[in-house]
Design a protein around this motif. Sequence first.
Motif, mmCIF file in Angstrom:
data_model
loop_
_atom_site.group_PDB
_atom_site.id
_atom_site.type_symbol
_atom_site.label_atom_id
_atom_site.label_comp_id
_atom_site.label_asym_id
_atom_site.label_seq_id
_atom_site.Cartn_x
_atom_site.Cartn_y
_atom_site.Cartn_z
ATOM 1 N N LEU A 164 9.691 1.466 -9.599
ATOM 2 C CA LEU A 164 9.947 2.087 -8.305
ATOM 3 C C LEU A 164 11.227 1.547 -7.694
ATOM 4 N N HIS A 165 11.396 0.238 -7.736
ATOM 5 C CA HIS A 165 12.486 -0.406 -7.013
ATOM 6 C C HIS A 165 13.858 -0.231 -7.656
ATOM 7 N N ALA A 166 13.936 -0.340 -8.970
ATOM 8 C CA ALA A 166 15.236 -0.427 -9.641
ATOM 9 C C ALA A 166 16.110 0.817 -9.484
ATOM 10 N N PRO A 167 15.591 2.033 -9.646
ATOM 11 C CA PRO A 167 16.487 3.191 -9.644
ATOM 12 C C PRO A 167 17.256 3.411 -8.337
ATOM 13 N N ARG A 168 16.712 3.012 -7.204
ATOM 14 C CA ARG A 168 17.400 3.226 -5.922
ATOM 15 C C ARG A 168 17.818 1.907 -5.277
ATOM 16 N N TRP A 169 18.004 0.877 -6.099
ATOM 17 C CA TRP A 169 18.363 -0.463 -5.622
ATOM 18 C C TRP A 169 19.689 -0.411 -4.859
ATOM 19 N N ASN A 170 19.664 -0.820 -3.615
ATOM 20 C CA ASN A 170 20.857 -0.858 -2.758
ATOM 21 C C ASN A 170 21.579 0.487 -2.701
ATOM 22 N N ASP A 171 20.828 1.570 -2.771
ATOM 23 C CA ASP A 171 21.417 2.907 -2.705
ATOM 24 C C ASP A 171 21.646 3.270 -1.239
ATOM 25 N N PRO A 172 22.909 3.371 -0.798
ATOM 26 C CA PRO A 172 23.162 3.632 0.621
ATOM 27 C C PRO A 172 22.630 4.984 1.082
ATOM 28 N N LEU A 181 -0.955 10.441 12.989
ATOM 29 C CA LEU A 181 -0.566 10.080 11.629
ATOM 30 C C LEU A 181 0.497 11.009 11.052
ATOM 31 N N ALA A 182 1.097 11.823 11.892
ATOM 32 C CA ALA A 182 2.059 12.809 11.397
ATOM 33 C C ALA A 182 3.200 12.157 10.611
ATOM 34 N N GLY A 183 3.673 11.012 11.089
ATOM 35 C CA GLY A 183 4.763 10.337 10.392
ATOM 36 C C GLY A 183 4.359 9.853 9.013
ATOM 37 N N ALA A 184 3.142 9.316 8.902
ATOM 38 C CA ALA A 184 2.652 8.872 7.603
ATOM 39 C C ALA A 184 2.467 10.042 6.649
ATOM 40 N N TYR A 185 1.924 11.138 7.160
ATOM 41 C CA TYR A 185 1.763 12.325 6.319
ATOM 42 C C TYR A 185 3.123 12.829 5.839
ATOM 43 N N ARG A 186 4.084 12.855 6.746
ATOM 44 C CA ARG A 186 5.424 13.325 6.391
ATOM 45 C C ARG A 186 6.024 12.459 5.288
ATOM 46 N N GLY A 187 5.840 11.137 5.403
ATOM 47 C CA GLY A 187 6.385 10.241 4.404
ATOM 48 C C GLY A 187 5.836 10.511 3.015
ATOM 49 N N GLU A 188 4.528 10.754 2.922
ATOM 50 C CA GLU A 188 3.948 10.999 1.600
ATOM 51 C C GLU A 188 4.433 12.322 1.012
ATOM 52 N N VAL A 189 4.453 13.364 1.823
ATOM 53 C CA VAL A 189 4.933 14.644 1.314
ATOM 54 C C VAL A 189 6.380 14.539 0.868
ATOM 55 N N ARG A 190 7.207 13.900 1.669
ATOM 56 C CA ARG A 190 8.636 13.796 1.323
ATOM 57 C C ARG A 190 8.851 12.886 0.120
ATOM 58 N N PHE A 191 7.970 11.910 -0.105
ATOM 59 C CA PHE A 191 8.073 11.140 -1.338
ATOM 60 C C PHE A 191 7.984 12.065 -2.536
ATOM 61 N N TYR A 192 6.973 12.931 -2.524
ATOM 62 C CA TYR A 192 6.787 13.811 -3.677
ATOM 63 C C TYR A 192 7.895 14.858 -3.793
ATOM 64 N N THR A 193 8.381 15.362 -2.669
ATOM 65 C CA THR A 193 9.387 16.423 -2.743
ATOM 66 C C THR A 193 10.800 15.899 -2.916
ATOM 67 N N ASP A 194 11.102 14.708 -2.361
ATOM 68 C CA ASP A 194 12.486 14.237 -2.307
ATOM 69 C C ASP A 194 12.777 13.014 -3.162
ATOM 70 N N LEU A 195 11.788 12.149 -3.382
ATOM 71 C CA LEU A 195 12.075 10.860 -4.013
ATOM 72 C C LEU A 195 11.437 10.656 -5.385
ATOM 73 N N ALA A 196 10.283 11.240 -5.617
ATOM 74 C CA ALA A 196 9.537 10.919 -6.843
ATOM 75 C C ALA A 196 10.365 11.143 -8.101
ATOM 76 N N ALA A 197 11.163 12.197 -8.108
ATOM 77 C CA ALA A 197 11.961 12.499 -9.300
ATOM 78 C C ALA A 197 13.141 11.556 -9.470
ATOM 79 N N THR A 198 13.453 10.745 -8.444
ATOM 80 C CA THR A 198 14.614 9.858 -8.519
ATOM 81 C C THR A 198 14.238 8.422 -8.879
ATOM 82 N N VAL A 199 12.949 8.153 -9.037
ATOM 83 C CA VAL A 199 12.481 6.814 -9.421
ATOM 84 C C VAL A 199 11.625 6.953 -10.676
ATOM 85 N N SER A 200 11.263 5.805 -11.266
ATOM 86 C CA SER A 200 10.539 5.826 -12.531
ATOM 87 C C SER A 200 9.095 5.378 -12.401
ATOM 88 N N VAL A 201 8.645 5.096 -11.199
ATOM 89 C CA VAL A 201 7.278 4.638 -10.978
ATOM 90 C C VAL A 201 6.281 5.708 -11.429
#
Length: 345
Positions: free
Chosen positions: A140-148, A70-90
């Motif tokens: 969640l979806h709108a802030p990074r919509w089609n963000d390359p 499950l290392a990949g799943a764990y990595r995804g959750e941690v990186r959501f909080y460290t890298d993405l959470a502040a860039t979305v409004s969810v």
Amino acid sequence: MSNTVVSDIAELSPEWLSAALDAPVHTVRAETIGTGQIGTCHRLELTGDGVPERLVAKLPAVDTGVRAMLAGAYRGEVRFYTDLAATVSVRAPRCHYAALGEEGNFTLLLEDLAPARQGDQIRGCTPGQALDAVRNLADLHAPRWNDPALLDLEWLGHSDEAQARMLSELYGPAVDIFVADLGHLLDDSDNDTLRGCVDATEQWILARSERFTVLHGDYRLDNLMFPDDGVPGVTAVDWQTITVGLPARDLAYFLGTSLPPALRREHEHHLVTAYHRRLVERGVDRYAFSECWDDYRFGSLQGPLIAVFGCAFGTRTERGDRMFATMVARSCAAIRELDSLAVIR
């Protein structure tokens, strides 16, 4: 601040927590919550100076083999909080500490959402709760919509031809397992719909790549926390399935698995309209409601795909069997009523 990874609850001492939270922790009391099938979760009660009274600690599974798988799943959750959470409004739990190690080791200290209540996947939800949830999903979806830039994040998976082929090859045997074990809980029409989904899977996964954003990947009632007083303010948890893909896959998955068919039929147009309106309010343009509705129909195949794989390859429980059967029956009904397979061809 400490940047160390702790994988055992016994190591969450007042001294370690003081370093992690950058504030003095005098005492800590830990209580295990959840079933621990894909990780361990603990409620921490703290005393100290300027620290939260309660936190939730998420740690990897005790079994090292499961942990590595499950290392990949764990990595995804941690990186959501460290890298993405502040860039979305969810609405998601506030993260007080996050650390990622090797071989599936990680540590998360999250806001305790109590007294909010977890949704019930089997019972379903009210139209009002569904409205709250789809608006939060649009946030969640709108802030990074089609963000390359999303496509450049190596840890954030998105489907390619090889993955689509692999999933398609695995899906048929997974459906065989599901039908053999739980087919008696479904109608014959549901079993037929599942077979149709298998045939369309590879094409479905790769289609409509021109619209993409951050997806929760498992946005359903068991992963949502609703305010105890009944007011809007749902919070999404469990971000281990985060990915990039067609936004309406999350939407169709939620509505198709969370509302009994009669209730979905009565309210889905209003709910999809509310989701689309929220996207527009959040800055998404050149996306007509007719496109959103068509994507919603198309996205309905997400429901059986996730439920079947979850049942076939996850740890089996009595509640889990009833839950997956309910999710498949509801989402197959949606696929038929929305004529979703015809949209793919």
